[in-house]
Design a protein around this motif. Structure first.
Motif, PDB file in Angstrom:
ATOM      1  N   VAL A 121       0.825  -1.211   0.000  1.00  0.00           N
ATOM      2  CA  VAL A 121       0.000   0.000   0.000  1.00  0.00           C
ATOM      3  C   VAL A 121       0.859   1.260   0.000  1.00  0.00           C
ATOM      4  CG1 VAL A 121      -1.989  -1.107   1.096  1.00  0.00           C
ATOM      5  CG2 VAL A 121      -0.195  -0.090   2.522  1.00  0.00           C
ATOM      6  N   THR A 122       2.095   1.144  -0.481  1.00  0.00           N
ATOM      7  CA  THR A 122       2.990   2.306  -0.501  1.00  0.00           C
ATOM      8  C   THR A 122       2.393   3.446  -1.325  1.00  0.00           C
ATOM      9  OG1 THR A 122       4.876   0.785  -0.341  1.00  0.00           O
ATOM     10  CG2 THR A 122       5.335   3.070  -0.964  1.00  0.00           C
ATOM     11  N   ALA A 123       1.958   3.145  -2.546  1.00  0.00           N
ATOM     12  CA  ALA A 123       1.394   4.176  -3.417  1.00  0.00           C
ATOM     13  C   ALA A 123       0.082   4.710  -2.856  1.00  0.00           C
ATOM     14  CB  ALA A 123       1.185   3.615  -4.823  1.00  0.00           C
ATOM     15  N   ARG A 182      12.212   0.325   0.282  1.00  0.00           N
ATOM     16  CA  ARG A 182      11.332   0.380   1.445  1.00  0.00           C
ATOM     17  C   ARG A 182       9.886   0.393   0.968  1.00  0.00           C
ATOM     18  NH1 ARG A 182      12.109   5.319   5.485  1.00  0.00           N
ATOM     19  NH2 ARG A 182      14.012   4.138   5.942  1.00  0.00           N
ATOM     20  N   ALA A 183       9.051  -0.453   1.579  1.00  0.00           N
ATOM     21  CA  ALA A 183       7.646  -0.550   1.175  1.00  0.00           C
ATOM     22  C   ALA A 183       6.751  -0.599   2.395  1.00  0.00           C
ATOM     23  CB  ALA A 183       7.427  -1.781   0.309  1.00  0.00           C
ATOM     24  N   LYS A 184       5.526  -0.110   2.227  1.00  0.00           N
ATOM     25  CA  LYS A 184       4.504  -0.196   3.263  1.00  0.00           C
ATOM     26  C   LYS A 184       3.582  -1.357   2.904  1.00  0.00           C
ATOM     27  CE  LYS A 184       4.652   4.653   4.609  1.00  0.00           C
ATOM     28  NZ  LYS A 184       3.893   5.911   4.798  1.00  0.00           N
ATOM     29  N   ALA A 220      -8.222  -9.406  -6.715  1.00  0.00           N
ATOM     30  CA  ALA A 220      -8.842  -8.254  -7.387  1.00  0.00           C
ATOM     31  C   ALA A 220      -8.732  -7.002  -6.524  1.00  0.00           C
ATOM     32  CB  ALA A 220     -10.303  -8.566  -7.708  1.00  0.00           C
ATOM     33  N   LEU A 221      -8.952  -7.149  -5.222  1.00  0.00           N
ATOM     34  CA  LEU A 221      -8.762  -6.023  -4.305  1.00  0.00           C
ATOM     35  C   LEU A 221      -7.323  -5.542  -4.321  1.00  0.00           C
ATOM     36  CD1 LEU A 221     -10.705  -6.895  -1.013  1.00  0.00           C
ATOM     37  CD2 LEU A 221     -11.140  -4.990  -2.563  1.00  0.00           C
ATOM     38  N   ARG A 222      -6.421  -6.483  -4.332  1.00  0.00           N
ATOM     39  CA  ARG A 222      -4.995  -6.149  -4.325  1.00  0.00           C
ATOM     40  C   ARG A 222      -4.621  -5.305  -5.535  1.00  0.00           C
ATOM     41  NH1 ARG A 222      -0.189 -10.714  -4.009  1.00  0.00           N
ATOM     42  NH2 ARG A 222       1.585  -9.268  -4.037  1.00  0.00           N
ATOM     43  N   LYS A 223      -5.136  -5.646  -6.684  1.00  0.00           N
ATOM     44  CA  LYS A 223      -4.827  -4.895  -7.906  1.00  0.00           C
ATOM     45  C   LYS A 223      -5.254  -3.437  -7.780  1.00  0.00           C
ATOM     46  CE  LYS A 223      -5.701  -4.799 -12.899  1.00  0.00           C
ATOM     47  NZ  LYS A 223      -6.385  -5.471 -14.035  1.00  0.00           N
ATOM     48  N   LEU A 224      -6.442  -3.189  -7.240  1.00  0.00           N
ATOM     49  CA  LEU A 224      -6.921  -1.818  -7.069  1.00  0.00           C
ATOM     50  C   LEU A 224      -6.118  -1.059  -6.023  1.00  0.00           C
ATOM     51  CD1 LEU A 224     -10.821  -2.041  -7.171  1.00  0.00           C
ATOM     52  CD2 LEU A 224      -9.294  -1.139  -8.916  1.00  0.00           C
ATOM     53  N   LEU A 225      -5.822  -1.699  -4.904  1.00  0.00           N
ATOM     54  CA  LEU A 225      -5.139  -1.022  -3.816  1.00  0.00           C
ATOM     55  C   LEU A 225      -3.676  -0.747  -4.131  1.00  0.00           C
ATOM     56  CD1 LEU A 225      -6.692  -3.009  -0.815  1.00  0.00           C
ATOM     57  CD2 LEU A 225      -7.273  -0.684  -1.556  1.00  0.00           C
ATOM     58  N   GLU A 226      -3.063  -1.599  -4.927  1.00  0.00           N
ATOM     59  CA  GLU A 226      -1.665  -1.373  -5.283  1.00  0.00           C
ATOM     60  C   GLU A 226      -1.514  -0.404  -6.451  1.00  0.00           C
ATOM     61  OE1 GLU A 226       0.479  -5.425  -3.611  1.00  0.00           O
ATOM     62  OE2 GLU A 226       0.253  -5.173  -5.771  1.00  0.00           O
ATOM     63  N   THR A 227      -2.616  -0.170  -7.175  1.00  0.00           N
ATOM     64  CA  THR A 227      -2.639   0.846  -8.248  1.00  0.00           C
ATOM     65  C   THR A 227      -3.808   1.780  -7.939  1.00  0.00           C
ATOM     66  OG1 THR A 227      -1.924  -0.938  -9.730  1.00  0.00           O
ATOM     67  CG2 THR A 227      -2.542   1.178 -10.748  1.00  0.00           C
ATOM     68  N   PRO A 228      -3.665   2.636  -6.943  1.00  0.00           N
ATOM     69  CA  PRO A 228      -4.821   3.372  -6.402  1.00  0.00           C
ATOM     70  C   PRO A 228      -5.491   4.319  -7.374  1.00  0.00           C
ATOM     71  CG  PRO A 228      -2.763   4.215  -5.492  1.00  0.00           C
ATOM     72  CD  PRO A 228      -2.422   2.957  -6.223  1.00  0.00           C
ATOM     73  N   VAL A 229      -4.807   4.715  -8.476  1.00  0.00           N
ATOM     74  CA  VAL A 229      -5.470   5.584  -9.444  1.00  0.00           C
ATOM     75  C   VAL A 229      -6.692   4.917 -10.032  1.00  0.00           C
ATOM     76  CG1 VAL A 229      -4.092   4.804 -11.422  1.00  0.00           C
ATOM     77  CG2 VAL A 229      -5.036   7.128 -11.403  1.00  0.00           C
ATOM     78  N   LEU A 230      -6.708   3.579 -10.037  1.00  0.00           N
ATOM     79  CA  LEU A 230      -7.859   2.836 -10.562  1.00  0.00           C
ATOM     80  C   LEU A 230      -9.102   3.020  -9.692  1.00  0.00           C
ATOM     81  CD1 LEU A 230      -6.124  -0.523 -11.609  1.00  0.00           C
ATOM     82  CD2 LEU A 230      -6.767   1.391 -13.077  1.00  0.00           C
ATOM     83  N   LEU A 231      -8.904   3.401  -8.450  1.00  0.00           N
ATOM     84  CA  LEU A 231     -10.056   3.632  -7.579  1.00  0.00           C
ATOM     85  C   LEU A 231     -10.889   4.823  -8.038  1.00  0.00           C
ATOM     86  CD1 LEU A 231      -8.359   3.196  -4.068  1.00  0.00           C
ATOM     87  CD2 LEU A 231      -9.861   1.556  -5.199  1.00  0.00           C
ATOM     88  N   PHE A 232     -10.255   5.731  -8.773  1.00  0.00           N
ATOM     89  CA  PHE A 232     -10.950   6.947  -9.191  1.00  0.00           C
ATOM     90  C   PHE A 232     -11.268   6.924 -10.687  1.00  0.00           C
ATOM     91  CE2 PHE A 232      -8.394   7.841  -5.486  1.00  0.00           C
ATOM     92  CZ  PHE A 232      -9.273   8.528  -4.664  1.00  0.00           C
ATOM     93  N   ALA A 233     -10.949   5.814 -11.345  1.00  0.00           N
ATOM     94  CA  ALA A 233     -11.239   5.708 -12.781  1.00  0.00           C
ATOM     95  C   ALA A 233     -12.653   5.199 -12.977  1.00  0.00           C
ATOM     96  CB  ALA A 233     -10.239   4.782 -13.450  1.00  0.00           C
ATOM     97  N   ASP A 234     -13.322   5.694 -14.010  1.00  0.00           N
ATOM     98  CA  ASP A 234     -14.678   5.243 -14.320  1.00  0.00           C
ATOM     99  C   ASP A 234     -14.630   3.893 -15.013  1.00  0.00           C
ATOM    100  OD1 ASP A 234     -15.777   7.499 -13.234  1.00  0.00           O
ATOM    101  OD2 ASP A 234     -15.709   8.619 -15.129  1.00  0.00           O
TER     102      ASP A 234
END
Length: 440
Positions: free
Chosen positions: A246-248, A400-402, A426-440
């Motif tokens: 969850v670093t990003a 270093r990673a969180k 599937a959750l992991r993919k979204l959380l590790e690439t958080p910009v996808l959380l705001f994509a339509d």
């Protein structure tokens, strides 16, 4: 004068009974109309009961922790005049009932209280009641008690003041310490502590242990106990845990908080809920409720997110309704509102019902992994754990990673292990690439 029976009204929620969690009156009290008299718990909500009449309390239904059926008598009140739906009068008049209560609560003639037994006196036991006229034996001066306080058998125990002080601090009786010479030395005391007590080492503060305490399981704690026991009995649980970088996401959260203005501060929880809502349409078996008796699984199109919240009274689960339609700021605001209402006891009963999936987080207290218990009749519960910084390999480099472990417990009657693992990926993919959380 007449008697009015206040019967427990139908509080709603389709319940058949409610638990007494607090009385605000007692037999013999004079009360006024609309005065709060009791708190009743239904499921996880507490409802305040107010008297519909004025008068004197004659009878109460039971003690705290007792269950009262809907329509059963909660309280009997002696009123100035007859009231509609008046209950039949009991045989004893109210004056007698009140008088009996007053007598029960009024201290009578003080009894003779035996004092704790002092050191033995010459010719006496030292444990009887205090006498007005001392006996001859009691008037004679008592002998000087032995230093150890154990009588003649330990009168000749000798030790330096330092050894005696140390033994006292450790709770050790010097009469039980074996020694070779005339005096007990520190070495003798050390040997006793290691080998001689028969119980191993004596902890210095062993004498400060608290007494056992019996606590009646009532109110919220009883509801939690019943719900958790029913969930473990009825649901075959399994838990899957995976690690997520969850670093990003943490960097994005920090940026958003730095520019939030008057909006609420963002924790990790709103981002997790957004990710959960975005992935659930592809895994409908998780956003579901299982009817044990009917043998029917209802897969819900809307996400009513249960949010496990710790309060002084115990664990409650407020529900964020239609979480799929909220952004992170809206979720943060609703999370704060519901959590505050739950902790202050102002949560509404409808805000504790209808969840379709639950998230539970211990925040900074979260450990390496959790195995959360499903909030029945739901079929899944998600538990994020503590975020930790660790070195990880990225190609040939160490960075270093969180990292955060994410747990999910599922009902194996409805959800297979493959489904749970695929969902977390599937959750992991979204959380590790958080910009996808705001994509339509």
């Amino acid at each position: 004068m007449a008697r009015f029976t206040f019967r427990l009204p139908d509080i709603g929620e389709g319940i058949a009974e409610a638990e007494i969690v607090a009385w605000h009156v007692k037999v013999g009290d004079r009360i006024e109309e609309d005065q709060q008299v009791a708190d009743m718990m239904t499921d996880k909500a507490t409802v305040e009961m107010e008297s519909p009449v004025s008068g004197v309390v004659v009878e109460l239904a039971g003690e705290v922790g007792d269950q009262v059926a809907i329509g059963a008598s909660l309280m009997v009140v002696e009123t100035e005049k007859a009231v509609a739906e008046e209950a039949p009068a009991a045989e004893a008049p109210v004056a007698e009932a009140v008088e009996e209560q007053v007598e029960a609560e009024t201290p009578g003639v003080p009894e003779v209280v035996e004092a704790p037994a002092p050191l033995p006196l010459a010719g006496g036991t030292g444990g009887g009641p205090v006498q007005a006229t001392p006996t001859p034996e009691e008037t004679s001066p008592p002998p000087t008690p032995p230093a150890s306080g154990r009588g003649e058998e330990v009168r000749h125990v000798l030790a330096s003041p330092a050894v005696r002080a140390r033994a006292k601090d450790l709770g050790v009786d010097l009469a039980e310490v074996k020694h070779d010479g005339q005096h007990i030395r520190h070495a003798d005391l050390d040997a006793y502590l290691r080998y001689g007590s028969g119980q191993g080492y004596h902890a210095p503060h062993a004498s400060r242990a608290r007494a056992d305490e019996a606590v009646k399981v009532i109110g919220m704690r009883r509801r939690i106990a019943e719900n958790m026991a029913a969930a473990k009995r009825a649901i075959p649980h399994f838990t899957y845990v995976d690690e997520i970088d969850v670093t990003a996401l943490e960097a994005m959260r920090a940026d958003l908080n730095a520019n939030r203005g008057s909006r609420p501060k963002l924790t990790m929880l709103p981002f997790l809920i957004v990710a959960i809502c975005r992935t659930l349409p592809d895994f409908p078996m998780l956003n579901a409720r299982y009817d044990d008796e009917g043998g029917v699984v209802t897969r819900h199109g809307r996400v009513h997110m249960g949010m496990a919240t710790q309060t002084d009274a115990g664990l409650t689960v407020p529900v964020i309704r239609d979480a799929q339609d909220m952004n992170v700021w809206q979720l943060a605001s609703e999370i704060g509102r519901l959590a505050e209402a739950a902790r202050t006891g102002k949560i509404k009963s409808e805000e504790l019902q209808g969840g379709t999936i639950t998230i539970t987080s211990l925040g900074p207290l979260g450990g390496i992994a959790t195995t959360p218990v499903i909030n029945r009749p739901e079929v899944a519960i998600i538990g994020p754990n503590k975020i930790v910084e660790r070195p990880v390999f990225v190609g040939d480099d160490i960075v270093r990673a969180k990292l955060m472990n994410l747990s999910i417990s599922c009902d194996h009657r409805v959800v297979d292990g493959w489904d749970a693992a695929s969902y977390v990926q599937a959750l992991r993919k979204l959380l590790e690439t958080p910009v996808l959380l705001f994509a339509d």
